[in-house]
Design a protein around this motif. Structure first.
Motif, short mmCIF file in Angstrom:
data_model
loop_
_atom_site.label_atom_id
_atom_site.label_comp_id
_atom_site.label_asym_id
_atom_site.label_seq_id
_atom_site.Cartn_x
_atom_site.Cartn_y
_atom_site.Cartn_z
N VAL A 51 -25.83 -19.03 27.59
CA VAL A 51 -24.74 -19.83 28.17
C VAL A 51 -24.91 -19.80 29.69
O VAL A 51 -25.59 -18.92 30.21
CB VAL A 51 -23.33 -19.28 27.81
CG1 VAL A 51 -22.98 -19.52 26.36
CG2 VAL A 51 -23.20 -17.80 28.16
N TRP B 195 -29.50 -23.67 27.13
CA TRP B 195 -28.04 -23.60 26.92
C TRP B 195 -27.61 -24.67 25.90
O TRP B 195 -26.81 -24.41 25.01
CB TRP B 195 -27.29 -23.83 28.23
CG TRP B 195 -27.56 -22.82 29.31
CD1 TRP B 195 -28.01 -21.53 29.13
CD2 TRP B 195 -27.39 -22.99 30.72
NE1 TRP B 195 -28.13 -20.91 30.35
CE2 TRP B 195 -27.76 -21.77 31.35
CE3 TRP B 195 -26.96 -24.05 31.53
CZ2 TRP B 195 -27.70 -21.59 32.73
CZ3 TRP B 195 -26.92 -23.87 32.91
CH2 TRP B 195 -27.28 -22.65 33.50
N HIS C 185 -28.50 -23.77 22.32
CA HIS C 185 -27.58 -22.79 21.72
C HIS C 185 -26.28 -23.47 21.28
O HIS C 185 -25.77 -23.20 20.19
CB HIS C 185 -27.30 -21.64 22.71
CG HIS C 185 -28.44 -20.65 22.80
ND1 HIS C 185 -29.49 -20.80 23.66
CD2 HIS C 185 -28.71 -19.52 22.10
CE1 HIS C 185 -30.35 -19.79 23.52
NE2 HIS C 185 -29.90 -19.00 22.56
N ARG C 186 -25.76 -24.35 22.11
CA ARG C 186 -24.50 -25.05 21.76
C ARG C 186 -24.70 -25.92 20.52
O ARG C 186 -23.87 -25.92 19.60
CB ARG C 186 -24.08 -25.97 22.92
CG ARG C 186 -22.98 -25.43 23.77
CD ARG C 186 -22.29 -26.52 24.62
NE ARG C 186 -23.16 -27.58 25.10
CZ ARG C 186 -23.91 -27.50 26.20
NH1 ARG C 186 -23.93 -26.38 26.91
NH2 ARG C 186 -24.66 -28.51 26.58
N HIS C 187 -25.80 -26.64 20.50
CA HIS C 187 -26.09 -27.58 19.42
C HIS C 187 -26.16 -26.87 18.06
O HIS C 187 -25.48 -27.27 17.10
CB HIS C 187 -27.44 -28.24 19.77
CG HIS C 187 -27.92 -29.26 18.80
ND1 HIS C 187 -27.24 -30.43 18.56
CD2 HIS C 187 -29.04 -29.30 18.03
CE1 HIS C 187 -27.90 -31.15 17.67
NE2 HIS C 187 -29.00 -30.48 17.33
N HIS D 167 -25.11 -23.88 17.34
CA HIS D 167 -23.84 -23.20 17.07
C HIS D 167 -22.86 -24.14 16.37
O HIS D 167 -22.17 -23.75 15.44
CB HIS D 167 -23.23 -22.68 18.38
CG HIS D 167 -21.75 -22.53 18.34
ND1 HIS D 167 -21.13 -21.49 17.66
CD2 HIS D 167 -20.74 -23.29 18.84
CE1 HIS D 167 -19.81 -21.64 17.77
NE2 HIS D 167 -19.56 -22.72 18.48
N GLN D 168 -22.82 -25.40 16.84
CA GLN D 168 -21.87 -26.34 16.24
C GLN D 168 -22.18 -26.55 14.76
O GLN D 168 -21.27 -26.59 13.92
CB GLN D 168 -21.87 -27.67 17.00
CG GLN D 168 -21.00 -27.56 18.24
CD GLN D 168 -21.37 -28.54 19.34
OE1 GLN D 168 -22.29 -29.35 19.19
NE2 GLN D 168 -20.66 -28.46 20.46
N PRO E 55 -21.67 -19.46 21.76
CA PRO E 55 -22.54 -20.13 20.79
C PRO E 55 -23.56 -19.17 20.17
O PRO E 55 -23.94 -19.33 19.01
CB PRO E 55 -23.23 -21.22 21.61
CG PRO E 55 -22.99 -20.89 23.03
CD PRO E 55 -21.77 -20.03 23.10
#
Ligand SMILES: *Cc1c(COP(=O)(O)O)cnc(C)c1O
Length: 395
Positions: free
Chosen positions: A183, A279, A282-284, A286-287, A309
């Motif tokens: 992050v 970053w 990781h977000r992608h 995680h969703q 995430p």
């Protein structure tokens, strides 16, 4: 006594989706297998300079004093605190999980006066409470907090906390063990003074190194100490002679040469991908993972706006034999996820998506495996709903 005789250790192939270590990329493992050179060899000194520049990139800092401590993340924590805390110093220690508690023990061992700020496990550090503590303790010298609490999955607002600390004349110590590479972490833009991380979380390197970075304010504070740093090994003044010495590096300790080859490669990979892209990755994923876990019937513990995430904490059904289920994940799927720590032991799982382990392949494999071991414990389990929800998120 007869000599013990064992076959070579055959490390099993795992998918590491716990709270760290995360999967180490084959490129990093290959780098670690290169020939060992002396820790003062000119070739190694050149490598050390590259590691420093790569870490400055990853941490977004110009701090000259940016290097890996030759020990795991906890040693980075200790390095920051033993150098900055003198006996009697007031230190605001924020605790919203296990690692804030560890900081507190170290401050106490340094003879510091802990000014505790406690938040619920799963909540971020509350800047309002930190401000109250600073107002009530105008002589406080330091504010210490965990950016990404790996024990609970909560992300705190490092920028806001650092601003508050500085407004009250304090330096900040930031645990970025799990945040670095996963992050946004802006050491210079947010004014973070002493920052430590770990090699084995979102950097996907082997465990055993703790990247740290110190601002000029930290160096001045350490130079102005009236008592010697109680740790010889972690005394910045001494370590600096080795990592900061340029061509005139002095022997301090034998650097873990091959471990640093690995960190160099892991950081090169991060720079190749680009920090912002890492970053976003990781977000992608995680969703997709979060959607899948919720579809199986495993709610995430942390409110969406404070979620990490790279570390997903799910609530388990009451009375569920989670240890047996984790043993099955490991035996049948080669998948490691983390159990709960401290107050959360037995109640949650911590599913990591760190560094190279953060991929579509792993998200789908994990959801299929978790779906299977949850059969019978959750109405929604055993029907492929997790994988379907993740695929729908991927589009
Ligand atoms: C893992 C971790 C640590 C400790 O790192 P070690 O390498 O296990 O010593 C400290 N803080 C946080 C937030 C962590 O996740």
């Amino acid at each position: 006594m007869p000599a013990p005789e064992f076959p070579p250790f055959e490390a099993p192939q795992r998918i590491l989706m716990g709270p760290g270590p995360s999967d180490v990329h084959p490129r990093v493992l290959a780098a670690m297998a290169r020939p060992t050179v002396g820790h003062l060899d000119p070739a190694f000194v050149g490598l050390m300079d590259e590691v420093k520049q790569l870490l400055q990139y990853a941490m977004r800092t110009q701090n000259q004093l940016t290097f890996p401590i030759s020990a795991p993340g906890s040693a980075g924590m200790e390095a920051c605190l033993v150098n900055l805390v003198e006996p009697g110093d007031g230190v605001v220690v924020c605790r919203n999980g296990v690692f804030g508690g560890r900081m507190r023990s170290i401050v106490e061992r340094c003879g510091g006066r802990v000014i505790p700020v406690d938040d619920a496990w799963g909540a971020p550090v509350d800047p309002g409470k930190v401000e109250d503590a600073l107002k009530a303790n105008p002589d406080a010298k330091l504010v210490a907090f965990v950016h990404a609490e790996t024990s609970t999955g909560a992300l705190s607002d490092a920028k806001a906390l650092a601003e508050l600390a500085h407004a009250h004349g304090c330096l900040v110590v930031v645990d970025a063990v799990t945040s670095l590479g996963g992050v946004p972490l802006e050491v210079d833009a947010w004014g973070l003074d002493a920052v430590y991380s770990g090699s084995q979380k979102c950097l996907s390197c082997a465990p055993g190194l703790s990247p740290v970075s110190f601002s000029q304010r930290v160096i001045e504070r350490v130079q102005a100490r009236s008592t010697p740093v109680q740790s010889w090994f972690l005394d910045l003044g001494l370590v600096m002679g080795y990592w900061g010495g340029g061509a005139k590096r002095a022997y301090h300790h034998t650097a873990p040469v091959n471990a640093i080859y690995g960190l160099h490669e892991a950081l090169r990979m991060l720079a190749e991908e680009g920090l912002e892209a890492a970053w976003a990755r990781h977000r992608h994923h995680h969703q997709a993972l979060a959607a899948g876990l919720e579809a199986i019937g495993l709610p995430l513990r942390v409110a969406a706006e404070h979620r990490l995430p790279q570390l997903n904490v799910v609530e388990l059904p009451e009375g569920f034999d989670e240890a047996a289920a984790r043993r099955r994940l490991l035996a049948d799927y080669g998948l490691e996820v983390g159990g709960g720590l401290g107050d959360l032991a037995g109640k949650v799982w911590r599913i990591g998506l760190m560094g190279s382990a953060c991929s579509r392949r792993n998200v789908l494999a994990c959801l299929a495996a978790v779906d299977d071991v949850m059969r019978g414990a959750l109405d929604g389990a055993g029907q492929g709903r997790g994988v379907a929800a993740a695929l729908a998120t991927y589009g």
